[in-house]
Design a protein around this motif. Structure first.
Motif, short mmCIF file in Angstrom:
data_model
loop_
_atom_site.label_atom_id
_atom_site.label_comp_id
_atom_site.label_asym_id
_atom_site.label_seq_id
_atom_site.Cartn_x
_atom_site.Cartn_y
_atom_site.Cartn_z
N GLU A 194 -31.93 4.08 14.52
CA GLU A 194 -33.15 3.91 15.31
C GLU A 194 -34.19 3.02 14.64
O GLU A 194 -35.29 2.86 15.18
N SER A 195 -33.88 2.45 13.47
CA SER A 195 -34.90 1.65 12.79
C SER A 195 -34.27 0.61 11.88
O SER A 195 -33.07 0.63 11.60
N LEU A 196 -35.13 -0.32 11.41
CA LEU A 196 -34.69 -1.42 10.56
C LEU A 196 -35.77 -1.74 9.54
O LEU A 196 -36.97 -1.69 9.85
N LYS A 197 -35.33 -2.07 8.33
CA LYS A 197 -36.24 -2.54 7.28
C LYS A 197 -35.54 -3.68 6.56
O LYS A 197 -34.40 -3.55 6.15
N VAL A 198 -36.24 -4.82 6.44
CA VAL A 198 -35.70 -5.99 5.74
C VAL A 198 -36.80 -6.56 4.87
O VAL A 198 -37.93 -6.76 5.33
N GLY A 199 -36.47 -6.85 3.61
CA GLY A 199 -37.45 -7.45 2.73
C GLY A 199 -36.86 -7.80 1.38
O GLY A 199 -35.66 -7.62 1.14
N LEU A 200 -37.71 -8.30 0.52
CA LEU A 200 -37.33 -8.61 -0.86
C LEU A 200 -37.76 -7.44 -1.74
O LEU A 200 -38.85 -6.89 -1.55
N LYS A 201 -36.95 -7.08 -2.72
CA LYS A 201 -37.27 -5.97 -3.61
C LYS A 201 -38.64 -6.19 -4.24
O LYS A 201 -38.98 -7.29 -4.65
N GLY A 202 -39.43 -5.11 -4.28
CA GLY A 202 -40.73 -5.17 -4.92
C GLY A 202 -41.83 -5.82 -4.09
O GLY A 202 -42.93 -6.01 -4.58
N ARG A 234 -31.27 3.16 20.69
CA ARG A 234 -30.39 3.48 19.55
C ARG A 234 -29.29 2.44 19.36
O ARG A 234 -28.87 1.79 20.32
N THR A 235 -28.85 2.31 18.09
CA THR A 235 -27.74 1.41 17.77
C THR A 235 -26.58 2.23 17.21
O THR A 235 -26.75 3.36 16.76
N VAL A 236 -25.39 1.63 17.23
CA VAL A 236 -24.21 2.25 16.66
C VAL A 236 -24.18 1.86 15.18
O VAL A 236 -23.86 0.72 14.85
N LEU A 237 -24.54 2.79 14.32
CA LEU A 237 -24.70 2.49 12.90
C LEU A 237 -23.41 1.95 12.27
O LEU A 237 -23.46 0.97 11.52
N VAL A 269 -25.99 1.31 21.52
CA VAL A 269 -25.32 2.51 22.01
C VAL A 269 -25.11 2.36 23.51
O VAL A 269 -24.01 2.54 24.03
N ASN A 270 -26.19 1.99 24.24
CA ASN A 270 -26.09 1.75 25.68
C ASN A 270 -25.77 0.27 25.88
O ASN A 270 -26.63 -0.58 25.74
N LYS A 271 -24.52 -0.01 26.20
CA LYS A 271 -24.07 -1.40 26.32
C LYS A 271 -24.32 -1.96 27.73
O LYS A 271 -23.72 -2.96 28.12
N MET A 272 -25.22 -1.31 28.47
CA MET A 272 -25.53 -1.78 29.82
C MET A 272 -27.04 -1.95 29.98
O MET A 272 -27.57 -1.83 31.07
#
Length: 184
Positions: free
Chosen positions: A58-66, A78-81, A101-104
């Motif tokens: 249900e969530s996403l985090k993207v970044g550079l360490k620190g 929702r996504t299929v993990l 999850v819902n492909k429609m």
């Protein structure tokens, strides 16, 4: 200015605003009805070990360490993990692939706190009917036929079947009065 010209101008302004909002995001994204692909630019020379990428259902985090995350938030759906992945491309972008999850269902945005797109304007890529199995192809062709019929104010295939059954029944029973018969 006529109302249709005003509608077109408003639609054009909305499309331009949407494009500007999407261009201002720290990533680009595209979707099909079943999946979402996100490209997050990172500094040239970035290595995978320099990254923090957390994909959850249900969530996403993207970044550079620190450092503060480049993006972080909740998905609208929702996504299929197990089928969602990420990779570092050419040491300059993080490529994220999410399976819905819902492909429609189309997503209006990647993260719920980001600007939305107008999903009613999405033009899905035309798949070739020949690529579909027989049963699915027949169902899609029926749906397309019914949609065209509705647009022209004509009966759908199911309504045509009911009318044909009524006609046959009337022929077999001429003694009955069908003047008050209704199709529902």
């Amino acid at each position: 200015m006529s109302s249709s010209e005003a509608d077109k101008a408003a639609e054009k302004a909305a499309a331009e605003k949407e494009a500007a909002e999407q261009a201002a995001l720290p990533y680009q994204w595209k979707q099909t009805i079943a999946e979402v692909d996100i490209t997050v630019p990172v500094p040239q020379g970035t290595r995978a070990r320099d990254l923090v990428v957390e994909i959850k259902s249900e969530s996403l985090k993207v970044g550079l360490k620190g450092q503060e995350p480049i993006l972080e938030g909740k998905f609208p759906k929702r996504t299929v993990l197990d089928e969602s992945t990420w990779s570092l491309e050419d040491q300059k972008s993080v490529e994220i692939h999410l399976e819905k999850v819902n492909k429609m269902e189309w997503w209006a945005h990647v993260l719920t706190h980001h600007p939305q797109i107008d999903t009613s304007k999405i033009q899905p890529e035309n798949s070739k009917l020949g690529d579909l199995d027989g049963e699915t192809r027949a169902m899609v062709e029926k749906m397309m036929y019914d949609q065209r019929q509705k647009e022209m104010g004509k009966p759908t295939s199911d309504e045509e079947k009911k009318m044909e059954m009524l006609r046959k029944f009337q022929q077999q029973h001429p003694e009955m009065d069908f003047s008050n018969a209704r199709m529902e």
